[in-house]
Design a protein around this motif. Structure first.
Motif, PDB file in Angstrom:
ATOM      1  N   ARG A   1       0.831  -1.208   0.000  1.00 21.12           N
ATOM      2  CA  ARG A   1       0.000   0.000   0.000  1.00 21.12           C
ATOM      3  C   ARG A   1       0.861   1.253   0.000  1.00 21.12           C
ATOM      4  NH1 ARG A   1      -5.447   0.904   2.659  1.00 21.12           N
ATOM      5  NH2 ARG A   1      -5.055   2.554   1.216  1.00 21.12           N
ATOM      6  N   ARG A   2       1.890   1.237   0.846  1.00 16.16           N
ATOM      7  CA  ARG A   2       2.759   2.420   0.885  1.00 16.16           C
ATOM      8  C   ARG A   2       3.528   2.585  -0.415  1.00 16.16           C
ATOM      9  NH1 ARG A   2       2.997   2.120   6.954  1.00 16.16           N
ATOM     10  NH2 ARG A   2       2.434   4.232   7.437  1.00 16.16           N
ATOM     11  N   LEU A   3       3.982   1.455  -0.994  1.00 19.17           N
ATOM     12  CA  LEU A   3       4.692   1.519  -2.257  1.00 19.17           C
ATOM     13  C   LEU A   3       3.823   2.160  -3.326  1.00 19.17           C
ATOM     14  CD1 LEU A   3       6.501  -1.885  -2.767  1.00 19.17           C
ATOM     15  CD2 LEU A   3       7.521   0.352  -2.638  1.00 19.17           C
ATOM     16  N   ALA A   4       2.545   1.760  -3.349  1.00 20.17           N
ATOM     17  CA  ALA A   4       1.663   2.280  -4.386  1.00 20.17           C
ATOM     18  C   ALA A   4       1.490   3.784  -4.234  1.00 20.17           C
ATOM     19  CB  ALA A   4       0.309   1.596  -4.319  1.00 20.17           C
TER      20      ALA A   4
ATOM     21  N   ARG B   1      -0.715  -7.706  -3.727  1.00 23.99           N
ATOM     22  CA  ARG B   1      -2.108  -7.494  -3.315  1.00 23.99           C
ATOM     23  C   ARG B   1      -2.291  -6.105  -2.719  1.00 23.99           C
ATOM     24  NH1 ARG B   1      -5.858  -8.798   1.013  1.00 23.99           N
ATOM     25  NH2 ARG B   1      -4.165  -9.204   2.461  1.00 23.99           N
ATOM     26  N   GLY B   2      -1.285  -5.648  -1.949  1.00 23.70           N
ATOM     27  CA  GLY B   2      -1.384  -4.316  -1.356  1.00 23.70           C
ATOM     28  C   GLY B   2      -1.415  -3.221  -2.404  1.00 23.70           C
TER      29      GLY B   2
ATOM     30  N   ILE C   1       2.345   9.711   4.088  1.00 20.50           N
ATOM     31  CA  ILE C   1       2.070   8.269   4.050  1.00 20.50           C
ATOM     32  C   ILE C   1       3.337   7.471   4.319  1.00 20.50           C
ATOM     33  CG2 ILE C   1       1.310   6.398   2.571  1.00 20.50           C
ATOM     34  CD1 ILE C   1      -0.940   8.009   3.164  1.00 20.50           C
ATOM     35  N   CYS C   2       4.480   7.987   3.820  1.00 22.00           N
ATOM     36  CA  CYS C   2       5.718   7.232   3.980  1.00 22.00           C
ATOM     37  C   CYS C   2       6.224   7.251   5.407  1.00 22.00           C
ATOM     38  CB  CYS C   2       6.807   7.792   3.075  1.00 22.00           C
ATOM     39  SG  CYS C   2       6.456   7.466   1.363  1.00 22.00           S
ATOM     40  N   ASN C   3       5.659   8.094   6.233  1.00 26.51           N
ATOM     41  CA  ASN C   3       6.080   8.135   7.624  1.00 26.51           C
ATOM     42  C   ASN C   3       5.648   6.844   8.312  1.00 26.51           C
ATOM     43  OD1 ASN C   3       6.499   8.690  10.285  1.00 26.51           O
ATOM     44  ND2 ASN C   3       5.180  10.490  10.364  1.00 26.51           N
ATOM     45  N   PRO C   4       6.581   6.066   8.843  1.00 26.38           N
ATOM     46  CA  PRO C   4       6.181   4.795   9.443  1.00 26.38           C
ATOM     47  C   PRO C   4       5.286   4.970  10.663  1.00 26.38           C
ATOM     48  CG  PRO C   4       8.564   4.980   9.379  1.00 26.38           C
ATOM     49  CD  PRO C   4       8.031   6.248   8.865  1.00 26.38           C
ATOM     50  N   PHE C   5       5.284   6.178  11.239  1.00 27.92           N
ATOM     51  CA  PHE C   5       4.451   6.375  12.417  1.00 27.92           C
ATOM     52  C   PHE C   5       3.048   6.827  12.076  1.00 27.92           C
ATOM     53  CE2 PHE C   5       7.931   5.237  14.597  1.00 27.92           C
ATOM     54  CZ  PHE C   5       8.926   6.168  14.806  1.00 27.92           C
ATOM     55  N   TYR C   6       2.775   7.048  10.819  1.00 22.83           N
ATOM     56  CA  TYR C   6       1.433   7.464  10.441  1.00 22.83           C
ATOM     57  C   TYR C   6       0.528   6.256  10.493  1.00 22.83           C
ATOM     58  CZ  TYR C   6      -2.477   8.741   7.433  1.00 22.83           C
ATOM     59  OH  TYR C   6      -3.718   8.949   6.910  1.00 22.83           O
ATOM     60  N   ASP C   7      -0.598   6.388  11.162  1.00 28.13           N
ATOM     61  CA  ASP C   7      -1.426   5.225  11.396  1.00 28.13           C
ATOM     62  C   ASP C   7      -2.299   4.919  10.197  1.00 28.13           C
ATOM     63  OD1 ASP C   7      -3.989   4.417  13.845  1.00 28.13           O
ATOM     64  OD2 ASP C   7      -2.748   3.177  12.532  1.00 28.13           O
ATOM     65  N   MET C   8      -1.739   4.180   9.257  1.00 27.09           N
ATOM     66  CA  MET C   8      -2.544   3.848   8.097  1.00 27.09           C
ATOM     67  C   MET C   8      -3.499   2.711   8.396  1.00 27.09           C
ATOM     68  SD  MET C   8      -0.624   3.791   4.507  1.00 27.09           S
ATOM     69  CE  MET C   8      -1.679   3.701   3.113  1.00 27.09           C
ATOM     70  N   ALA C   9      -3.298   2.078   9.539  1.00 30.21           N
ATOM     71  CA  ALA C   9      -4.126   0.931   9.884  1.00 30.21           C
ATOM     72  C   ALA C   9      -5.581   1.342  10.011  1.00 30.21           C
ATOM     73  CB  ALA C   9      -3.640   0.318  11.188  1.00 30.21           C
ATOM     74  N   ALA C  10      -5.788   2.478  10.643  1.00 29.71           N
ATOM     75  CA  ALA C  10      -7.167   2.955  10.774  1.00 29.71           C
ATOM     76  C   ALA C  10      -7.748   3.200   9.392  1.00 29.71           C
ATOM     77  CB  ALA C  10      -7.194   4.241  11.591  1.00 29.71           C
ATOM     78  N   ASP C  11      -6.886   3.720   8.529  1.00 28.95           N
ATOM     79  CA  ASP C  11      -7.326   3.980   7.177  1.00 28.95           C
ATOM     80  C   ASP C  11      -7.668   2.686   6.459  1.00 28.95           C
ATOM     81  OD1 ASP C  11      -5.961   5.510   4.226  1.00 28.95           O
ATOM     82  OD2 ASP C  11      -7.845   5.880   5.251  1.00 28.95           O
TER      83      ASP C  11
END
Lengths: 204, 160
Positions: free
Chosen positions: A87-90, A172-173, B124-134
């Motif tokens: 996801r981050r890569l995309a 998949r991500g 988004i590339c920040n590893p501390f950004y909580d993308m999980a909620a997203d």
């Protein structure tokens, strides 16, 4: 450098999953009080960490644990790691000057740009039935190039299984962040060849 | 050269707002508090209607090869511009109707969008950004002071 990190990642996941599983079994059997789930300071706890560190002190493990359930858990973890990475890569590498109009465009993006970025080469062969199934074939998969086993091709291919789950998750991500729900399965018929099958799951 | 920016909104691919920021004057007096509420609601409404326009445009030009959609609509005294990322997120900018030629305006707005895109990618590339909620239900909100401050800088650079 990724090639060196990857075995460590897979190793670490296998050993921690094994440790967690052994610990939960011991708790179920009543050999350990419930509240030592986080720490492993007493003697029985030391046994568990010893087994799991055995898996990780050697640079590669001796053999994959034969436990299907364990490997399922490892599969899920590795695939989720790949999913989040994908996801981050995309987001980071999606093309800035053009729009990916449909699923085929997105898969081509994976085959060309993502593979170029991760492995410095492109996918060798892309086949599709134009109805939601794409087959990506890589004849010299970079992470498999240096792998060979003493006991022949089939055993080596089986040992390489966990390494292939991570790219499945990554693909998949990436497709998920373009809004395409997929299931990605990989198989290898002989290292270093490797085939990824992408099945688009429609939402109806 | 000066564009008066009123609001920046980021919506995800399902149209849920992920980020909403207004740049009107921040008077803290009591009479304008209700007015600010109204403004907020108005921008939410604008963002949602712009979503519909974006969908229309995307269906129309399937062969467009640009992320920048352009002027979406002009309502009253504000114009709304849109920019859609490949991952489905929509960036929406609400500005005052320009007094000068639209070609100049387009180039600047496009450049501003590209910079906001770059800021979003680095968030988004920040590893501390909580993308999980997203990821779980796509309702994550962007709560990053750094993102806010960079957006502020960009807006100041383009409005002066």
């Amino acid at each position: 450098m990724l090639e060196f990190l990857l075995p460590e990642l897979v190793n670490a996941l296998v050993s921690t999953t094994l440790g967690a599983k052994l610990l939960s079994e011991r708790i179920a059997l009543g050999l350990e009080p419930q509240d030592t789930v986080g720490s492993s300071t007493d003697k029985e706890g030391a046994d568990i960490t010893q087994t799991s560190t055995q898996c990780s002190t050697t640079s590669g493990w001796i053999d994959l644990p034969d436990d299907k359930e364990l490997m399922e858990q490892v599969y899920v973890k590795l695939e989720m790691v790949g999913f989040r990475v994908g996801r981050r890569l995309a987001e980071r590498f999606a093309p800035l000057n053009r729009r990916l109009a449909d699923t085929l465009d997105a898969v081509k993006f994976v085959c060309k740009d993502v593979w170029m970025m991760l492995f410095n080469r492109q996918i060798d062969n892309l086949k599709t039935n134009h109805r939601g199934i794409y087959v990506l074939q890589d004849n010299k998969f970079k992470w498999f190039l240096r792998m060979s086993g003493n006991s022949g091709g089939a055993a080596a291919a089986r040992r390489a299984q966990p390494y292939i789950w991570l790219p499945c998750g990554i693909i998949r991500g990436i497709l998920d962040s373009f809004g395409i729900n997929t299931v990605v399965i990989a198989e290898t018929l002989g290292l270093p060849q490797c085939t990824f099958q992408i099945k688009v799951v429609s939402d109806n | 050269m000066s564009i008066v920016l009123h609001c920046l909104a980021i919506l995800n691919c399902q149209g849920t707002p992920v980020y909403m920021r207004t740049f009107d004057s921040t008077d803290r007096s009591a009479e304008t508090a209700a007015k600010q509420q109204d403004q907020c609601v108005k921008y939410h409404y604008l963002a949602h209607t712009s979503c519909d326009v974006i969908e229309e445009r995307l269906l129309q030009n399937k062969t467009s090869s640009d992320l920048y959609i352009g002027l979406l609509q002009t309502i009253g005294d504000v114009s709304v511009y849109g920019y859609v990322l490949n991952t489905g997120n929509r960036l929406i900018l609400v500005t005052s109707v320009p007094a000068e030629s639209s070609a100049v305006q387009t180039a600047e707005i496009k450049a501003l969008f590209q910079q906001i895109h770059a800021t979003y990618v680095s968030l988004i590339c920040n590893p501390f950004y909580d993308m999980a909620a997203d990821m779980v239900d796509r309702l994550g909100n962007i709560n990053s002071p750094k993102f806010d401050s960079i957006v502020d800088e960009l807006v100041n650079a383009y409005s002066s």
